[in-house]
Design a protein around this motif. Structure first.
Motif, short mmCIF file in Angstrom:
data_model
loop_
_atom_site.label_atom_id
_atom_site.label_comp_id
_atom_site.label_asym_id
_atom_site.label_seq_id
_atom_site.Cartn_x
_atom_site.Cartn_y
_atom_site.Cartn_z
N LEU A 45 5.43 -5.60 -13.23
CA LEU A 45 5.49 -4.15 -13.43
C LEU A 45 4.89 -3.42 -12.23
CD1 LEU A 45 6.15 -1.77 -15.30
CD2 LEU A 45 3.86 -2.04 -16.29
N ALA A 46 3.78 -3.91 -11.72
CA ALA A 46 3.14 -3.29 -10.55
C ALA A 46 4.07 -3.37 -9.34
CB ALA A 46 1.80 -3.95 -10.25
N ASN A 48 7.35 -3.60 -9.38
CA ASN A 48 8.45 -2.67 -9.63
C ASN A 48 8.02 -1.22 -9.45
OD1 ASN A 48 10.28 -4.73 -10.14
ND2 ASN A 48 9.91 -4.73 -12.33
N GLN A 49 6.78 -0.91 -9.83
CA GLN A 49 6.27 0.44 -9.65
C GLN A 49 6.18 0.78 -8.16
OE1 GLN A 49 5.63 2.54 -12.20
NE2 GLN A 49 5.18 4.16 -10.76
N LEU A 52 9.65 1.41 -6.97
CA LEU A 52 10.09 2.71 -7.46
C LEU A 52 9.49 3.83 -6.61
CD1 LEU A 52 11.55 4.44 -9.58
CD2 LEU A 52 9.47 4.32 -10.96
N ASN A 53 8.21 3.73 -6.30
CA ASN A 53 7.56 4.76 -5.47
C ASN A 53 8.19 4.82 -4.08
OD1 ASN A 53 5.80 5.48 -7.50
ND2 ASN A 53 4.13 4.19 -6.79
N GLN A 56 11.57 6.44 -4.46
CA GLN A 56 11.45 7.87 -4.69
C GLN A 56 11.11 8.60 -3.39
OE1 GLN A 56 8.57 8.09 -7.88
NE2 GLN A 56 10.17 8.45 -9.41
#
Length: 178
Positions: A45-46, A48-49, A52-53, A56
């Motif tokens: 999850l980290a 993927n985060q 994602l950042n 973005q």
């Protein structure tokens, strides 16, 4: 008997306690496995985060660039519209100038008609007088030269008329664009 019962009860309690401890041990092992899976999933999850950042941030940069391009294109389109307006005004001025040239050509045509009348008058004079034929011949040659010049001006008149027709077609195109 009481002691045997007590021992038996105690054995039962110990057996139950051991069974409970076994179940707790199994639960503890399953909990540790789940905790490992949870740690692994939290790590994914980290990751993927972070992705994602990054995406973005990239998207924000691309949107900023896109907005700049759209603004530039909008300004360019405004300039093109202004240029077309100027061209249209220039074409209108050219049409007016060509109209003046047409009027001048009409005057030249009238002059040619006058010259023809003069030639007719000279012809009558030649026939009616016994004057100097050499002078009359020179006059006729001068008039002939003037007529030759006028015929080339008539050619120019046809050229200007063709140009006017071309400008009229261009005006129609510009009007249909708007």
């Amino acid at each position: 008997m009481k002691e045997k019962e007590r021992i038996s009860n105690l054995e039962e309690l110990m057996a139950e306690s051991l069974m409970r401890l076994d179940r707790l041990d199994d639960g503890q092992q399953r909990l540790e496995g789940r905790m490992f899976n949870l740690d692994h999933n939290m790590l994914e999850l980290a990751k993927n985060q972070i992705k994602l950042n990054d995406r973005q941030s990239s998207l924000q940069e691309n949107m900023s660039t896109l907005i700049q391009v759209v603004r530039k294109n909008s300004n360019d389109i405004g300039g093109i519209r202004d240029d077309f307006g100027g061209i249209k005004d220039e074409i209108g001025g050219t049409k007016d100038e060509i109209g003046g040239i047409r009027d001048d050509i009409g005057g030249i045509k009238n002059d040619i008609g006058g010259i023809k009348d003069e030639i007719g008058g000279i012809k009558d004079e030649i026939g009616g007088t016994k004057g100097d034929i050499g002078d009359i011949k020179d006059d006729i040659l001068d008039i002939k030269d003037k007529i030759s010049e006028m015929s080339t001006k008539e050619g120019v008149s046809n050229l200007f008329e063709a140009m006017m027709n071309g400008f009229d077609r261009v005006d129609k195109r510009f009007d249909s664009m708007q």
